[in-house]
Scaffold this motif. Structure first.
Motif, PDB file in Angstrom:
ATOM      1  N   GLU A   1     -20.595  31.519 -80.756  1.00 29.53           N
ATOM      2  CA  GLU A   1     -20.409  30.150 -81.256  1.00 29.53           C
ATOM      3  C   GLU A   1     -19.107  29.562 -80.728  1.00 29.53           C
ATOM      4  OE1 GLU A   1     -19.924  27.685 -85.492  1.00 29.53           O
ATOM      5  OE2 GLU A   1     -20.185  29.857 -85.519  1.00 29.53           O
ATOM      6  N   VAL A   2     -18.036  30.352 -80.754  1.00 30.55           N
ATOM      7  CA  VAL A   2     -16.744  29.864 -80.271  1.00 30.55           C
ATOM      8  C   VAL A   2     -16.838  29.444 -78.803  1.00 30.55           C
ATOM      9  CG1 VAL A   2     -14.399  30.613 -79.680  1.00 30.55           C
ATOM     10  CG2 VAL A   2     -15.318  31.085 -81.948  1.00 30.55           C
ATOM     11  N   LEU A   3     -17.575  30.201 -78.001  1.00 33.24           N
ATOM     12  CA  LEU A   3     -17.704  29.893 -76.576  1.00 33.24           C
ATOM     13  C   LEU A   3     -18.828  28.910 -76.264  1.00 33.24           C
ATOM     14  CD1 LEU A   3     -17.105  33.402 -74.930  1.00 33.24           C
ATOM     15  CD2 LEU A   3     -15.468  31.552 -75.326  1.00 33.24           C
ATOM     16  N   GLY A   4     -19.442  28.350 -77.290  1.00 32.22           N
ATOM     17  CA  GLY A   4     -20.486  27.354 -77.064  1.00 32.22           C
ATOM     18  C   GLY A   4     -21.772  27.924 -76.513  1.00 32.22           C
ATOM     19  N   ARG A   5     -22.069  29.201 -76.844  1.00 34.90           N
ATOM     20  CA  ARG A   5     -23.235  29.871 -76.287  1.00 34.90           C
ATOM     21  C   ARG A   5     -24.255  30.172 -77.378  1.00 34.90           C
ATOM     22  NH1 ARG A   5     -22.836  31.386 -70.755  1.00 34.90           N
ATOM     23  NH2 ARG A   5     -25.047  31.717 -71.139  1.00 34.90           N
ATOM     24  N   ASP A   6     -25.052  29.170 -77.739  1.00 37.13           N
ATOM     25  CA  ASP A   6     -26.068  29.420 -78.756  1.00 37.13           C
ATOM     26  C   ASP A   6     -27.259  30.182 -78.197  1.00 37.13           C
ATOM     27  OD1 ASP A   6     -27.282  27.460 -77.241  1.00 37.13           O
ATOM     28  OD2 ASP A   6     -27.476  26.014 -78.877  1.00 37.13           O
ATOM     29  N   ASP A   7     -27.219  30.489 -76.875  1.00 38.05           N
ATOM     30  CA  ASP A   7     -28.263  31.309 -76.275  1.00 38.05           C
ATOM     31  C   ASP A   7     -27.928  32.792 -76.330  1.00 38.05           C
ATOM     32  OD1 ASP A   7     -26.144  30.930 -74.510  1.00 38.05           O
ATOM     33  OD2 ASP A   7     -27.411  30.814 -72.718  1.00 38.05           O
ATOM     34  N   CYS A   8     -26.751  33.138 -76.844  1.00 40.00           N
ATOM     35  CA  CYS A   8     -26.288  34.526 -76.875  1.00 40.00           C
ATOM     36  C   CYS A   8     -25.844  34.890 -78.293  1.00 40.00           C
ATOM     37  CB  CYS A   8     -25.110  34.716 -75.918  1.00 40.00           C
ATOM     38  SG  CYS A   8     -25.450  34.317 -74.189  1.00 40.00           S
ATOM     39  N   GLY A   9     -25.481  36.152 -78.484  1.00 42.88           N
ATOM     40  CA  GLY A   9     -24.869  36.576 -79.735  1.00 42.88           C
ATOM     41  C   GLY A   9     -25.823  36.982 -80.831  1.00 42.88           C
ATOM     42  N   GLN A  10     -27.130  36.985 -80.561  1.00 42.23           N
ATOM     43  CA  GLN A  10     -28.107  37.395 -81.561  1.00 42.23           C
ATOM     44  C   GLN A  10     -29.341  37.964 -80.885  1.00 42.23           C
ATOM     45  OE1 GLN A  10     -30.149  33.965 -83.584  1.00 42.23           O
ATOM     46  NE2 GLN A  10     -28.539  32.776 -82.580  1.00 42.23           N
ATOM     47  N   ILE A  11     -30.064  38.783 -81.609  1.00 38.79           N
ATOM     48  CA  ILE A  11     -31.324  39.350 -81.124  1.00 38.79           C
ATOM     49  C   ILE A  11     -32.449  38.571 -81.777  1.00 38.79           C
ATOM     50  CG2 ILE A  11     -32.789  41.406 -81.055  1.00 38.79           C
ATOM     51  CD1 ILE A  11     -30.231  43.093 -81.039  1.00 38.79           C
ATOM     52  N   ALA A  12     -33.001  37.642 -81.033  1.00 39.58           N
ATOM     53  CA  ALA A  12     -34.081  36.783 -81.524  1.00 39.58           C
ATOM     54  C   ALA A  12     -34.914  36.358 -80.322  1.00 39.58           C
ATOM     55  CB  ALA A  12     -33.515  35.555 -82.237  1.00 39.58           C
ATOM     56  N   VAL A  13     -36.166  36.112 -80.563  1.00 36.04           N
ATOM     57  CA  VAL A  13     -37.065  35.703 -79.479  1.00 36.04           C
ATOM     58  C   VAL A  13     -36.554  34.419 -78.843  1.00 36.04           C
ATOM     59  CG1 VAL A  13     -39.408  34.915 -78.933  1.00 36.04           C
ATOM     60  CG2 VAL A  13     -39.060  36.863 -80.471  1.00 36.04           C
ATOM     61  N   GLY A  14     -36.467  34.423 -77.535  1.00 34.32           N
ATOM     62  CA  GLY A  14     -35.986  33.268 -76.789  1.00 34.32           C
ATOM     63  C   GLY A  14     -34.516  33.319 -76.445  1.00 34.32           C
ATOM     64  N   LYS A  15     -33.770  34.219 -77.066  1.00 30.47           N
ATOM     65  CA  LYS A  15     -32.345  34.366 -76.746  1.00 30.47           C
ATOM     66  C   LYS A  15     -32.188  35.296 -75.547  1.00 30.47           C
ATOM     67  CE  LYS A  15     -31.244  31.802 -80.256  1.00 30.47           C
ATOM     68  NZ  LYS A  15     -30.779  30.400 -80.043  1.00 30.47           N
ATOM     69  N   ARG A  16     -31.022  35.213 -74.906  1.00 28.74           N
ATOM     70  CA  ARG A  16     -30.765  36.035 -73.726  1.00 28.74           C
ATOM     71  C   ARG A  16     -30.744  37.517 -74.110  1.00 28.74           C
ATOM     72  NH1 ARG A  16     -32.380  32.161 -70.724  1.00 28.74           N
ATOM     73  NH2 ARG A  16     -32.061  33.654 -69.004  1.00 28.74           N
ATOM     74  N   ALA A  17     -31.197  38.339 -73.205  1.00 34.14           N
ATOM     75  CA  ALA A  17     -31.294  39.782 -73.466  1.00 34.14           C
ATOM     76  C   ALA A  17     -29.961  40.467 -73.176  1.00 34.14           C
ATOM     77  CB  ALA A  17     -32.406  40.391 -72.637  1.00 34.14           C
ATOM     78  N   ASP A  18     -28.981  40.191 -74.039  1.00 34.29           N
ATOM     79  CA  ASP A  18     -27.668  40.835 -74.010  1.00 34.29           C
ATOM     80  C   ASP A  18     -27.635  41.783 -75.206  1.00 34.29           C
ATOM     81  OD1 ASP A  18     -27.276  39.006 -72.005  1.00 34.29           O
ATOM     82  OD2 ASP A  18     -25.523  38.042 -72.902  1.00 34.29           O
ATOM     83  N   ILE A  19     -27.806  43.073 -74.958  1.00 31.57           N
ATOM     84  CA  ILE A  19     -28.098  44.024 -76.030  1.00 31.57           C
ATOM     85  C   ILE A  19     -27.281  45.295 -75.844  1.00 31.57           C
ATOM     86  CG2 ILE A  19     -29.917  45.481 -77.019  1.00 31.57           C
ATOM     87  CD1 ILE A  19     -31.913  43.265 -76.253  1.00 31.57           C
ATOM     88  N   ALA A  20     -26.704  45.783 -76.947  1.00 27.31           N
ATOM     89  CA  ALA A  20     -25.945  47.038 -76.952  1.00 27.31           C
ATOM     90  C   ALA A  20     -26.701  48.075 -77.779  1.00 27.31           C
ATOM     91  CB  ALA A  20     -24.551  46.811 -77.541  1.00 27.31           C
ATOM     92  N   ILE A  21     -26.797  49.280 -77.241  1.00 27.89           N
ATOM     93  CA  ILE A  21     -27.463  50.392 -77.932  1.00 27.89           C
ATOM     94  C   ILE A  21     -26.429  51.481 -78.200  1.00 27.89           C
ATOM     95  CG2 ILE A  21     -29.297  52.122 -77.805  1.00 27.89           C
ATOM     96  CD1 ILE A  21     -30.800  50.278 -75.899  1.00 27.89           C
ATOM     97  N   TRP A  22     -26.237  51.777 -79.479  1.00 25.06           N
ATOM     98  CA  TRP A  22     -25.207  52.711 -79.934  1.00 25.06           C
ATOM     99  C   TRP A  22     -25.861  53.979 -80.460  1.00 25.06           C
ATOM    100  CZ3 TRP A  22     -20.264  50.581 -79.449  1.00 25.06           C
ATOM    101  CH2 TRP A  22     -20.212  49.183 -79.320  1.00 25.06           C
ATOM    102  N   ASP A  23     -25.509  55.117 -79.899  1.00 22.29           N
ATOM    103  CA  ASP A  23     -26.021  56.409 -80.348  1.00 22.29           C
ATOM    104  C   ASP A  23     -25.269  56.814 -81.616  1.00 22.29           C
ATOM    105  OD1 ASP A  23     -26.762  59.031 -80.758  1.00 22.29           O
ATOM    106  OD2 ASP A  23     -26.553  59.638 -78.673  1.00 22.29           O
ATOM    107  N   VAL A  24     -25.979  56.879 -82.731  1.00 19.69           N
ATOM    108  CA  VAL A  24     -25.349  57.252 -84.002  1.00 19.69           C
ATOM    109  C   VAL A  24     -25.849  58.616 -84.483  1.00 19.69           C
ATOM    110  CG1 VAL A  24     -24.873  54.883 -84.715  1.00 19.69           C
ATOM    111  CG2 VAL A  24     -27.080  55.914 -85.296  1.00 19.69           C
ATOM    112  N   SER A  25     -26.248  59.454 -83.532  1.00 20.08           N
ATOM    113  CA  SER A  25     -26.753  60.785 -83.891  1.00 20.08           C
ATOM    114  C   SER A  25     -25.677  61.858 -83.803  1.00 20.08           C
ATOM    115  CB  SER A  25     -27.925  61.171 -82.977  1.00 20.08           C
ATOM    116  OG  SER A  25     -27.493  61.305 -81.619  1.00 20.08           O
ATOM    117  N   GLY A  26     -24.464  61.490 -83.398  1.00 15.09           N
ATOM    118  CA  GLY A  26     -23.408  62.469 -83.186  1.00 15.09           C
ATOM    119  C   GLY A  26     -22.554  62.714 -84.404  1.00 15.09           C
TER     120      GLY A  26
END
Length: 445
Positions: free
Chosen positions: A362-387
Motif C-alpha cells: 500500500e505504501v508503494l502504491g502497489r495494489d497488485d501485490c502484497g496479498q495472495i488473491a486471484v488476479g494479484k501478482r504471483a509474489d509468494i514466499a514459502i517458509w519451511d516450518v518443519s524444523g
C-alpha cells in the motif's frame, strides 16, 4: 511461462480483504498471476509440494540503501548517532563507482530475497565516479526482484552548512534532469510492473527547499512517487526547528511532500499533529525498527500511526546502519518494540506480518501485490516450518516471526528466485567473493 501449482500448504496466509488463512490448500500460478486458490487442485505444470510449510505473500521492503552492504560494521561509525555516523561514512562512499553500486545492490537484493522479500524500494542519493541509478536497476533485473528504485540527491555540502562533503553533492538542475532521464528510461506504471522509479531528495538537511519543492512538482508531472527521510531522531527535529523554524511535518506540508504519492522513511519523532496530518493525507511511512535501534534514534509511534490510519510499511534501511538486510527479522522487531513501548497487546505477530506484506505494498502504491488473491501478482514466499525453530508450535503462523529467518522458496511474478533456500538466478558465491574483494580495497585507503 509454465504453470506452477503450490500444493498442500499447512497454512496460506492470504492477507486478502478478509485476511483468510487456509489450511491444506493449493495456489495455481499462471503467466505471473495467481489464477486459482483452493483445495485438491490438479497441476498441469510444475508442482511445488508445500506440506510442512507456511505460505505468505512476498514481503515488501519500503526503504533501503543497497549500496551500504559494502560498508557493514565500519569502525568510526559504529557507536555514533545519525549525523556522526553519516560523517564517518561519507568519505568511504565517495570512493564508490559503478561496479561497487552494482555488486552491493546484488548482495543486498539477494539478502532480501532469502528473507522472503519480493518487492523492494531503494534510496540511492549519491553518485560518485560515474555511478548511476542504472547500476542498481541492472542488478535487480538479474536477480529477478520487483524493484522501486528512487533517484535520490544531495545538494548542500559542508561549505554551505550541510552534512555531506562537497564532493558528494550535485547541481540541482543536473539532479532534476537526471530524474527525468531515469524516469523516461525505466519507469513502468503498468500493473505487474517490475520497475517503477521514484524521486527522492535525500533529506531536509542535505538539500534546499527549492529542490524539495521542484522535485515534488517534477514527480507529480511525471506521475511517479516521492520519498525522503523525515523526523528520524532528535538531531533531525532540532535541525528543522533551527533552520526552517518549524517541525518536519510542517516543512513537508509546506513543500508539497504529503499525499498518497509520498512516503517518508523513519518518522521516529512524529508528534500527534504530524500523525494526524499523515493520516488525513494518506502519506506513507517506512518503519525501520532495527536501524532505529542501531543508531539510537528511538521507537517510532507505529501503534499510534496505524490507529490513526497512516499507511505503514517496513524497511530494512541500509546495511551500514542495520548490519543486515533481513526483512522478516524487521517484522519481528517491529512487533517487539511496540510491545516494549505500549504493552504486550500492542501488536500481534499477524499485524506485524500484515505491515510487512500488504502494508508495504500500500505504501508503494502497489495494489497488485502484497496479498495472495486471484488476479494479484504471483509474489509468494514459502517458509519451511518443519524444523527445530517451529517444533512444538501450536500456531505456525503466530510463530513465523520467531521461526525460519530464510525462505525455502520464493516466487516473483511467478518466476522462482529462491529454490530450496538458495538464490536461483545468479551465482551468489561469486558475487559475495567480489563484494568482499571490493570491501577490502575500500578499507585499505
Amino acid at each position: 511461462m509454465p504453470e506452477i501449482l503450490i500444493k498442500n500448504a499447512d497454512a496460506i496466509v492470504t492477507m486478502d480483504d478478509t485476511r483468510r488463512e487456509l489450511h491444506g490448500a493449493d495456489i495455481r500460478i499462471r503467466d505471473g498471476v495467481i489464477s486459482e486458490i483452493g483445495h485438491n487442485l490438479n497441476g498441469l505444470g510444475e508442482v511445488v509440494h508445500s506440506k510442512g510449510c507456511v505460505v505468505t505473500p512476498g514481503l515488501v521492503n519500503t526503504h533501503h540503501h543497497l549500496y551500504q552492504s559494502l560498508t557493514r560494521a565500519v569502525p568510526g561509525g559504529q557507536d555514533a548517532l545519525l549525523f556522526g555516523w553519516l560523517q564517518a561514512l561519507y568519505p568511504i562512499w565517495s570512493r564508490f563507482g559503478p561496479e561497487e553500486m552494482f555488486i552491493s545492490a546484488q548482495v543486498g537484493l539477494a539478502e532480501l530475497a532469502l528473507s522472503g522479500c519480493t518487492l523492494t524500494s531503494d534510496h540511492l542519493y549519491l553518485f560518485p565516479n560515474g555511478a548511476r541509478l542504472d547500476d542498481t536497476i541492472a542488478a535487480a533485473a538479474e536477480i529477478g526482484m520487483r524493484f522501486h528504485p528512487t533517484r535520490g540527491a544531495m545538494s548542500i555540502g559542508e561549505s554551505d552548512g550541510g552534512l555531506p562533503p562537497d564532493a558528494l553533492v550535485e547541481n540541482e538542475e543536473a539532479i532534476l534532469n537526471d530524474c527525468i532521464r531515469v524516469i523516461d528510461a525505466f519507469h513502468d506504471s503498468a500493473e505487474g510492473s517490475m520497475c517503477r522509479v521514484g524521486v527522492a531528495p535525500c533529506s531536509p538537511f542535505s538539500v534546499t527547499r527549492d529542490l524539495m519543492r521542484d522535485a515534488a512538482i517534477l514527480a507529480r508531472d511525471k506521475g511517479v512517487m516521492m520519498h525522503t527521510h523525515l523526523a528520524e531522531n532528535d538531531e533531525d527535529i532540532a535541525y528543522s526547528l533551527e533552520k526552517f523554524g518549524c517541525r518536519p511535518g510542517q516543512y513537508a506540508e509546506d513543500l508539497g511532500w504529503v499525499g498518497n504519492d509520498v512516503w517518508h522513511a523513519h518518522c521516529v519523532k512524529l508528534d500527534g499533529q504530524e500523525i494526524d496530518l499523515f493520516a488525513r493525507t494518506k502519506t506513507g511511512v517506512a518503519h525501520c525498527p532495527c536501524s532505529n535501534c542501531r543508531l539510537g534514534s528511538g521507537i517510532a509511534p507505529v501503534r499510534a500511526m496505524r490507529d490513526a490510519g497512516v499507511p505503514v510499511g517496513l524497511g530494512v534501511d541500509g546495511s551500514a546502519s542495520n548490519d543486515g538486510g533481513n526483512l522478516v527479522l524487521e517484522a519481528r522487531q517491529s512487533m517487539l518494540l511496540q510491545r516494549v513501548a505500549r504493552g504486550a497487546d500492542a501488536m500481534s505477530a499477524r499485524e506485524a506480518l500484515e505491515i510487512a506484506t500488504r502494508g508495504g505494498a500500500e505504501v508503494l502504491g502497489r495494489d497488485d501485490c502484497g496479498q495472495i488473491a486471484v488476479g494479484k501478482r504471483a509474489d509468494i514466499a514459502i517458509w519451511d516450518v518443519s524444523g527445530i525453530h517451529s517444533a512444538g508450535s501450536w500456531d505456525p503462523v503466530a510463530l513465523l516471526l520467531a521461526g525460519p529467518t530464510q525462505v525455502r522458496d520464493l516466487f516473483v511474478e511467478g518466476r522462482q528466485v529462491v529454490r530450496d533456500g538458495h538464490v536461483a538466478t545468479i551465482d551468489l558465491p561469486h558475487v559475495i567473493e567480489r563484494q568482499n574483494t571490493l570491501a577490502r580495497k575500500l578499507a585499505q585507503v
